[in-house]
Structure formats: structure tokens, C-alpha cells
Design an enzyme around this catalytic site. Structure first.
Site, PDB file in Angstrom:
ATOM      1  N   ASN A  47      -7.348 -15.047 -55.668  1.00  0.00           N
ATOM      2  CA  ASN A  47      -8.058 -15.133 -57.066  1.00  0.00           C
ATOM      3  C   ASN A  47      -8.648 -16.551 -57.148  1.00  0.00           C
ATOM      4  OD1 ASN A  47      -7.667 -16.344 -60.006  1.00  0.00           O
ATOM      5  ND2 ASN A  47      -7.279 -14.297 -60.019  1.00  0.00           N
ATOM      6  N   ALA A  48      -9.982 -16.497 -57.910  1.00  0.00           N
ATOM      7  CA  ALA A  48     -10.694 -17.597 -57.949  1.00  0.00           C
ATOM      8  C   ALA A  48      -9.848 -19.002 -57.848  1.00  0.00           C
ATOM      9  CB  ALA A  48     -11.853 -17.520 -58.846  1.00  0.00           C
ATOM     10  N   CYS A  55       0.637 -12.942 -51.942  1.00  0.00           N
ATOM     11  CA  CYS A  55       0.378 -12.670 -50.403  1.00  0.00           C
ATOM     12  C   CYS A  55       0.745 -10.827 -50.193  1.00  0.00           C
ATOM     13  CB  CYS A  55       1.658 -13.064 -49.730  1.00  0.00           C
ATOM     14  SG  CYS A  55       1.414 -15.169 -49.727  1.00  0.00           S
ATOM     15  N   GLU A  57       2.929  -9.728 -48.163  1.00  0.00           N
ATOM     16  CA  GLU A  57       4.444  -9.208 -48.163  1.00  0.00           C
ATOM     17  C   GLU A  57       5.000  -9.105 -49.773  1.00  0.00           C
ATOM     18  OE1 GLU A  57       2.636 -11.544 -46.901  1.00  0.00           O
ATOM     19  OE2 GLU A  57       3.555 -12.656 -45.146  1.00  0.00           O
ATOM     20  N   CYS A  89       4.786 -16.595 -45.280  1.00  0.00           N
ATOM     21  CA  CYS A  89       4.717 -18.300 -45.852  1.00  0.00           C
ATOM     22  C   CYS A  89       5.955 -18.470 -46.709  1.00  0.00           C
ATOM     23  CB  CYS A  89       3.628 -18.460 -46.923  1.00  0.00           C
ATOM     24  SG  CYS A  89       3.980 -17.390 -48.444  1.00  0.00           S
ATOM     25  N   CYS A  92       7.366 -16.099 -49.450  1.00  0.00           N
ATOM     26  CA  CYS A  92       7.430 -14.650 -49.074  1.00  0.00           C
ATOM     27  C   CYS A  92       9.011 -14.825 -48.423  1.00  0.00           C
ATOM     28  CB  CYS A  92       6.490 -14.155 -48.296  1.00  0.00           C
ATOM     29  SG  CYS A  92       4.953 -13.846 -49.090  1.00  0.00           S
TER      30      CYS A  92
END
Ligand code: ZN
Length: 133
Positions: A47-48, A55, A57, A89, A92
Site C-alpha cells: 500500500n502507498a 505479507c 504469509e 518477518c 508473521c
């Protein structure tokens, strides 16, 4: 190495092509296997406003929950064409811990020679947060 891990890694590779990652240009795909035998896929969605990015996952786990999956996670394969051994990460890892019976679930990554390489969640996330009432 279980044959199913090769299949899961291939599915993660295929779904990574659907990634929406115009900011990082770092596509990721994930294939999560449940005790039911069912597999669910997810890719990363950016997203901006970077902090809102999701993610692969967590997207795969969300797909499982949305589909009504009630069993626990057995393993997850993660793939990025940009990086071998693409690790999950911290966020996740916490999500995987939430939906695993124990931390013996396996994280399947693409190792050398494009062969699956398996790690245990407990080895990369030993003291995750648990909500004890
Ligand atoms: Zn993540």
C-alpha cells in the site's frame, strides 16, 4: 524432505506472480498446509501507506480462516524470486504461532539448487507472545 514440500514451494512460487508490490518490487508467495490436508495460498499486498502492507504469509493464513479452516498449521512454504531463504518477518512468526498447535511446525524456504529447506518455527521464534487468561 517430504515431497509435499516441493509442491508447496512450487505453489508459493506461482502465487508470488500475483503479488501487488509496486513499491518494494519484492514479490512474495506463501503456501500454508493445515492438518486437514488443505493448502491455502497468499501473496504480499503493498500500500502507498507502507505500514498497511500485508505479507504473503498472513494473507495465506487469512484465506484459510476465511475459508472456514479450523485445524492447525503443519507447515508453510515461502518464496520470493528476489531472495533465496526468504524468512518470515516477526509479525508473521507471531501469526504462525497463533495458529500452530506447537512450534514444531516447519517453515519451508527455497534453499540451494531450488530445493526446499526446512526450519522449525520454535528455532526462529522461541518466546512468542501467548495470551493466558
Ligand atoms: Zn511478514
Amino acid at each position: 524432505m517430504k515431497d509435499i514440500y516441493e509442491t508447496m514451494l512450487q505453489k508459493a512460487k506461482e502465487i508470488s506472480k500475483n503479488s501487488y508490490s509496486p513499491y518494494s518490487n519484492f514479490p512474495v508467495g506463501a503456501c500454508v498446509l493445515y492438518e486437514s490436508g488443505k493448502k491455502y495460498l497468499g501473496c504480499n499486498v503493498e500500500n502507498a501507506s507502507f505500514g498497511l502492507s500485508l505479507c504473503a504469509e498472513r494473507n495465506a493464513i487469512s484465506n484459510a480462516i476465511s475459508a472456514g479452516e479450523k485445524t492447525k498449521i503443519e507447515a508453510i512454504a515461502i518464496y520470493s524470486p528476489k531472495q533465496k531463504m526468504c524468512m518470515p518477518c516477526g509479525a508473521c512468526r507471531q501469526w504462525l504461532s497463533e495458529f500452530a498447535d506447537n512450534e514444531n511446525i516447519e517453515i519451508i524456504l527455497e534453499g540451494k539448487n531450488e530445493k526446499p529447506y526446512a526450519l522449525k518455527l520454535k528455532d526462529i521464534f522461541p518466546y512468542g507472545f501467548k495470551f493466558d487468561e
